[in-house]
Design a protein around this motif. Structure first.
Motif, PDB file in Angstrom:
ATOM      1  N   GLU A 108       1.049  -0.921   0.266  1.00  0.00           N
ATOM      2  CA  GLU A 108       0.067  -0.425  -0.170  1.00  0.00           C
ATOM      3  C   GLU A 108       0.642   1.454  -0.251  1.00  0.00           C
ATOM      4  O   GLU A 108       2.386   1.142   0.849  1.00  0.00           O
ATOM      5  N   CYS A 110       0.771   5.732  -0.744  1.00  0.00           N
ATOM      6  CA  CYS A 110      -0.520   6.834  -0.730  1.00  0.00           C
ATOM      7  C   CYS A 110       1.445   7.951  -0.124  1.00  0.00           C
ATOM      8  O   CYS A 110       2.128   7.645   0.241  1.00  0.00           O
ATOM      9  N   ASN A 130      -3.269  10.783  -2.078  1.00  0.00           N
ATOM     10  CA  ASN A 130      -3.684  10.312  -2.927  1.00  0.00           C
ATOM     11  C   ASN A 130      -3.233   8.485  -1.975  1.00  0.00           C
ATOM     12  O   ASN A 130      -2.282   8.627  -1.572  1.00  0.00           O
ATOM     13  N   ASP A 132      -2.967   4.377  -2.880  1.00  0.00           N
ATOM     14  CA  ASP A 132      -2.578   3.835  -3.536  1.00  0.00           C
ATOM     15  C   ASP A 132      -2.927   2.444  -3.455  1.00  0.00           C
ATOM     16  O   ASP A 132      -2.470   2.076  -1.882  1.00  0.00           O
ATOM     17  N   ASP A 313       5.363   4.706 -10.790  1.00  0.00           N
ATOM     18  CA  ASP A 313       5.897   4.955 -10.268  1.00  0.00           C
ATOM     19  C   ASP A 313       5.376   6.218  -9.256  1.00  0.00           C
ATOM     20  O   ASP A 313       6.011   6.014  -8.124  1.00  0.00           O
ATOM     21  N   CYS A 316       0.887  10.484  -8.403  1.00  0.00           N
ATOM     22  CA  CYS A 316      -0.040   9.634  -9.515  1.00  0.00           C
ATOM     23  C   CYS A 316       0.085   8.309  -9.871  1.00  0.00           C
ATOM     24  O   CYS A 316       1.498   8.061 -10.841  1.00  0.00           O
ATOM     25  N   ARG A 317      -0.091   7.100  -9.243  1.00  0.00           N
ATOM     26  CA  ARG A 317       0.587   5.918  -9.100  1.00  0.00           C
ATOM     27  C   ARG A 317      -0.479   5.171 -10.340  1.00  0.00           C
ATOM     28  O   ARG A 317      -1.591   5.105 -10.640  1.00  0.00           O
ATOM     29  N   SER A 330      -2.565   0.737  -8.217  1.00  0.00           N
ATOM     30  CA  SER A 330      -1.905   1.945  -8.286  1.00  0.00           C
ATOM     31  C   SER A 330      -2.969   3.218  -7.533  1.00  0.00           C
ATOM     32  O   SER A 330      -3.543   2.572  -6.795  1.00  0.00           O
ATOM     33  N   THR A 331      -2.776   4.390  -8.077  1.00  0.00           N
ATOM     34  CA  THR A 331      -3.799   5.238  -7.246  1.00  0.00           C
ATOM     35  C   THR A 331      -5.638   4.701  -6.876  1.00  0.00           C
ATOM     36  O   THR A 331      -6.354   4.936  -8.400  1.00  0.00           O
ATOM     37  N   SER A 334      -8.163  10.238  -5.149  1.00  0.00           N
ATOM     38  CA  SER A 334      -7.244  10.742  -4.934  1.00  0.00           C
ATOM     39  C   SER A 334      -8.175  11.828  -4.443  1.00  0.00           C
ATOM     40  O   SER A 334      -9.203  12.289  -4.278  1.00  0.00           O
ATOM     41  N   SER A 350      -6.313   6.677 -11.454  1.00  0.00           N
ATOM     42  CA  SER A 350      -5.826   7.295 -11.702  1.00  0.00           C
ATOM     43  C   SER A 350      -6.476   9.357 -11.947  1.00  0.00           C
ATOM     44  O   SER A 350      -7.160   9.657 -12.981  1.00  0.00           O
TER      45      SER A 350
END
Length: 384
Positions: A108, A110, A130, A132, A313, A316-317, A330-331, A334, A350
């Motif tokens: 995880e 963030c 964000n 993640d 990575d 914003c993932r 991934s994000t 947000s 994202s």
């Protein structure tokens, strides 16, 4: 599986804590079942737990919750009743970080930020992040609004069956969360991290929020970023038997997934978490010009959280195609919050590709209210 690109649904409940839990359990029963199926499968496959193990630990964490906060316990009890799920399974779900301890399932992410009122354009305190995580949890995640019989209300992003993640309350207090991992983390007795997040959101003052996360026995590490409408912010890097803290520098606190204070421990995450050693400093650099001018605004935070440096990575993932699908992160959402107006902006998936929706804590309990859709990707890029 990709997370939804639609705004998350809102579930607003009012009344006593047990009644709110029961309402929530009834309204989200299918989502709770989905979330439990996902995490029970991971408890078994990734942590090697049996059904008996899950129920044993869930029972222990339920007993701990009753000693930690009776209002939160009442809400979880009501949720079990409304959803038809066993209380020990819901308690285990709310302790999913601790249940997965030692499984290696700790990716995880963030990236979080707070900007105090002295450095914003309108004198408001802003906080956001964000989140993640595994995209599969996107469809089982929603906004939860609660208002108790005294009128105290909370708006939080929440995984189904759980009671909080990042959010704000009617006292103007905001909370953001980041995963941390240290050599002091352990299985066993203590208050799980996600209970601490809800405990902080139940606090009506900054002082009480400190007590909610610091004055208890903990069993896992985690980061809790706090800010309030009066213009203060502090970041707590929690470990089971110690903590460190960070105060605003040039009006901001930024945090990713490694320890940055002088707390004495071994950081198990710093060397392996995706770009954590750069994400927080990059987020600060993206905002520092506006902060120096004391002019940070909501669009500035949104632009920063949409940053795609070091794809996939970055802040914003995105899902990494080189990683097995069940391990991808991934994000998922947000979030940006204004703690003076109590506005809550949120974008799915994202955020560089999706619009943010705005909710307001003062209006979410009005029937028929819908979020205002603003800040589409191209529009936000040109907001001055």
């Amino acid at each position: 599986m990709q997370s939804s690109t639609c705004p998350p649904p809102l579930f607003a409940v009012q009344g006593s804590y047990v009644d709110m839990g029961e309402q929530l359990g009834k309204q989200t029963a299918n989502l709770i079942e989905q979330s439990l199926d996902t995490y029970v499968r991971r408890f078994k496959n990734d942590a090697g737990l049996t059904d008996r193990d899950i129920d044993r630990w869930g029972t222990r964490y339920w007993q701990i919750l009753k000693g930690y906060n009776t209002d939160i316990a009442a809400m979880l009890e009501g949720m079990a009743r409304g959803s038809g799920q066993r209380i020990e399974r819901l308690a285990a779900l709310n302790a999913r970080t601790e249940m997965l301890y030692g499984s290696g399932y700790r990716e995880e992410g963030c990236t979080s930020v707070s900007v105090v009122s002295s450095h914003t354009a309108d004198g408001h305190t802003l906080i956001g992040q964000n989140w993640d995580w595994h995209p599969e949890q996107g469809p089982a995640t929603f906004l939860l609004a609660t208002r108790d019989t005294n009128g105290f209300s909370v708006l939080s992003l929440t995984e189904a069956g759980m009671l909080a993640k990042s959010g704000l309350n009617s006292a103007g207090l905001g909370v953001c969360a980041n995963l941390l991992v240290s050599d002091r983390d352990k299985g066993g007795y203590g208050v799980p991290y996600h209970y601490l997040l809800r405990g902080a959101l139940q606090a009506k003052t900054m002082s009480k929020a400190h007590k909610a996360v610091l004055g208890v026995t903990r069993i896992s590490s985690g980061n809790v970023l706090l800010a309030d409408a009066e213009g203060e912010s502090i970041d707590f890097e929690l470990a089971p038997d110690d903590f460190g803290y960070l105060l605003p520098a040039d009006g901001m606190i930024v945090h990713a997934n490694h320890f940055e204070s002088d707390v004495q421990l071994k950081d198990v995450k710093a060397g392996i978490s995706a770009l954590t050693l750069l994400r927080s400093s990059r987020l600060r650099r993206l905002l520092e010009g506006k902060a120096q001018d004391h002019s940070v605004a909501i669009p500035d935070l949104i632009r920063a959280l949409r940053d795609s440096y070091s794809y996939p990575d970055g802040i914003c993932r995105y899902p990494d195609p080189d990683v097995p699908e069940n391990e991808r992160v991934s994000t998922v959402y947000s979030i940006v919050m204004d703690l003076n107006t109590l506005d809550f902006w949120i974008a799915p998936g994202s955020p560089s590709e999706n619009p943010y929706s705005k909710w307001n804590l003062n209006s979410v309990f009005t029937p028929g209210q819908h979020p205002a859709l603003e800040f589409h990707p191209m529009e936000a890029a040109h907001v001055q």
